[in-house]
Design a protein around this motif. Structure first.
Motif, PDB file in Angstrom:
ATOM      1  N   ALA A  94       0.846  -1.191   0.000  1.00  0.00           N
ATOM      2  CA  ALA A  94       0.000   0.000   0.000  1.00  0.00           C
ATOM      3  C   ALA A  94       0.885   1.247   0.000  1.00  0.00           C
ATOM      4  CB  ALA A  94      -0.943  -0.020   1.195  1.00  0.00           C
ATOM      5  N   LYS A  95       1.821   1.299   0.952  1.00  0.00           N
ATOM      6  CA  LYS A  95       2.662   2.482   1.114  1.00  0.00           C
ATOM      7  C   LYS A  95       3.511   2.770  -0.127  1.00  0.00           C
ATOM      8  CE  LYS A  95       5.445   3.065   4.838  1.00  0.00           C
ATOM      9  NZ  LYS A  95       5.869   2.910   6.217  1.00  0.00           N
ATOM     10  N   GLN A  96       4.272   1.785  -0.552  1.00  0.00           N
ATOM     11  CA  GLN A  96       5.210   1.997  -1.651  1.00  0.00           C
ATOM     12  C   GLN A  96       4.471   2.170  -2.985  1.00  0.00           C
ATOM     13  OE1 GLN A  96       7.990  -1.220  -2.401  1.00  0.00           O
ATOM     14  NE2 GLN A  96       9.631   0.248  -2.731  1.00  0.00           N
ATOM     15  N   ALA A  97       3.469   1.351  -3.230  1.00  0.00           N
ATOM     16  CA  ALA A  97       2.739   1.449  -4.495  1.00  0.00           C
ATOM     17  C   ALA A  97       2.003   2.783  -4.591  1.00  0.00           C
ATOM     18  CB  ALA A  97       1.771   0.276  -4.647  1.00  0.00           C
ATOM     19  N   CYS A  98       1.436   3.253  -3.495  1.00  0.00           N
ATOM     20  CA  CYS A  98       0.749   4.550  -3.510  1.00  0.00           C
ATOM     21  C   CYS A  98       1.736   5.685  -3.789  1.00  0.00           C
ATOM     22  CB  CYS A  98       0.022   4.814  -2.193  1.00  0.00           C
ATOM     23  SG  CYS A  98      -1.556   3.941  -2.095  1.00  0.00           S
ATOM     24  N   ARG A  99       2.930   5.562  -3.234  1.00  0.00           N
ATOM     25  CA  ARG A  99       3.946   6.593  -3.488  1.00  0.00           C
ATOM     26  C   ARG A  99       4.290   6.618  -4.973  1.00  0.00           C
ATOM     27  NH1 ARG A  99       9.416   6.725  -2.968  1.00  0.00           N
ATOM     28  NH2 ARG A  99       9.529   4.679  -2.001  1.00  0.00           N
ATOM     29  N   PHE A 100       4.518   5.442  -5.550  1.00  0.00           N
ATOM     30  CA  PHE A 100       4.844   5.365  -6.976  1.00  0.00           C
ATOM     31  C   PHE A 100       3.674   5.867  -7.826  1.00  0.00           C
ATOM     32  CE2 PHE A 100       7.877   1.477  -6.386  1.00  0.00           C
ATOM     33  CZ  PHE A 100       8.742   2.273  -5.678  1.00  0.00           C
ATOM     34  N   ALA A 101       2.450   5.661  -7.344  1.00  0.00           N
ATOM     35  CA  ALA A 101       1.254   6.061  -8.105  1.00  0.00           C
ATOM     36  C   ALA A 101       0.950   7.549  -7.922  1.00  0.00           C
ATOM     37  CB  ALA A 101       0.054   5.214  -7.668  1.00  0.00           C
ATOM     38  N   GLY A 102       1.761   8.227  -7.111  1.00  0.00           N
ATOM     39  CA  GLY A 102       1.556   9.658  -6.922  1.00  0.00           C
ATOM     40  C   GLY A 102       0.405   9.987  -5.990  1.00  0.00           C
ATOM     41  N   LEU A 103       0.017   9.005  -5.176  1.00  0.00           N
ATOM     42  CA  LEU A 103      -1.127   9.196  -4.278  1.00  0.00           C
ATOM     43  C   LEU A 103      -0.637   9.526  -2.872  1.00  0.00           C
ATOM     44  CD1 LEU A 103      -3.242   6.151  -5.471  1.00  0.00           C
ATOM     45  CD2 LEU A 103      -3.365   8.512  -6.259  1.00  0.00           C
ATOM     46  N   PRO A 104      -1.548  10.051  -2.033  1.00  0.00           N
ATOM     47  CA  PRO A 104      -1.158  10.295  -0.644  1.00  0.00           C
ATOM     48  C   PRO A 104      -0.925   8.980   0.082  1.00  0.00           C
ATOM     49  CG  PRO A 104      -3.400  11.106  -1.084  1.00  0.00           C
ATOM     50  CD  PRO A 104      -2.902  10.471  -2.332  1.00  0.00           C
ATOM     51  N   LYS A 105      -0.271   9.062   1.221  1.00  0.00           N
ATOM     52  CA  LYS A 105      -0.021   7.869   2.034  1.00  0.00           C
ATOM     53  C   LYS A 105      -1.363   7.268   2.439  1.00  0.00           C
ATOM     54  CE  LYS A 105       2.269   7.201   6.286  1.00  0.00           C
ATOM     55  NZ  LYS A 105       3.404   7.592   7.106  1.00  0.00           N
ATOM     56  N   PRO A 106      -1.520   5.946   2.309  1.00  0.00           N
ATOM     57  CA  PRO A 106      -2.797   5.317   2.649  1.00  0.00           C
ATOM     58  C   PRO A 106      -3.158   5.496   4.118  1.00  0.00           C
ATOM     59  CG  PRO A 106      -1.329   3.782   1.538  1.00  0.00           C
ATOM     60  CD  PRO A 106      -0.535   5.008   1.839  1.00  0.00           C
ATOM     61  N   THR A 107      -4.434   5.588   4.359  1.00  0.00           N
ATOM     62  CA  THR A 107      -4.954   5.701   5.718  1.00  0.00           C
ATOM     63  C   THR A 107      -4.494   4.502   6.516  1.00  0.00           C
ATOM     64  OG1 THR A 107      -6.905   6.275   4.443  1.00  0.00           O
ATOM     65  CG2 THR A 107      -7.094   6.462   6.842  1.00  0.00           C
ATOM     66  N   GLY A 108      -4.076   4.735   7.750  1.00  0.00           N
ATOM     67  CA  GLY A 108      -3.698   3.623   8.613  1.00  0.00           C
ATOM     68  C   GLY A 108      -2.276   3.152   8.421  1.00  0.00           C
TER      69      GLY A 108
END
Length: 110
Positions: A94-108
């Motif tokens: 969640a954390k790394q993929a969201c960063r690569f996807a340009g998204l905010p850090k996932p909740t939780g």
């Protein structure tokens, strides 16, 4: 903090997440992945594209459990499991993929 992408400066926060989601493109993802010594494959892009669609629909970056379930539904059980996702994104799917996807850090995510 900032990264250089094709001669353009892209701002990131102290954890490497983009400060402006509109700065994202595939080249930005490649640069972020390179920082983690990863080369993005078709399998990575499948998850990154999935995350971007999910975010567009729900305006939230999914936590890992939600991500795993949702990917299983969309891409099949062989991909909707933690082992597969951790193999692709060793620092946390969640954390790394969201960063690569340009998204905010996932909740939780800590």
């Amino acid at each position: 903090m900032a990264i250089e992408v094709n001669g353009k400066t892209v701002e990131t926060d102290e954890e490497g997440y983009l400060t402006n989601l509109n700065d994202w493109d595939r080249d930005v993802a490649q640069v972020l992945a390179k920082q983690d010594d990863l080369t993005l494959t078709e399998s990575h892009w499948e998850v990154i594209d999935f995350l971007r669609e999910y975010y567009e629909e729900y305006q939230i970056a999914p936590a890992v459990r939600v991500l795993t379930k949702a990917i299983g539904k969309k891409l099949g059980a062989d991909k909707g499991n933690s082992k597969y996702l951790y193999d692709l994104f060793p620092y946390g799917p969640a954390k790394q993929a969201c960063r690569f996807a340009g998204l905010p850090k996932p909740t939780g995510c800590v």
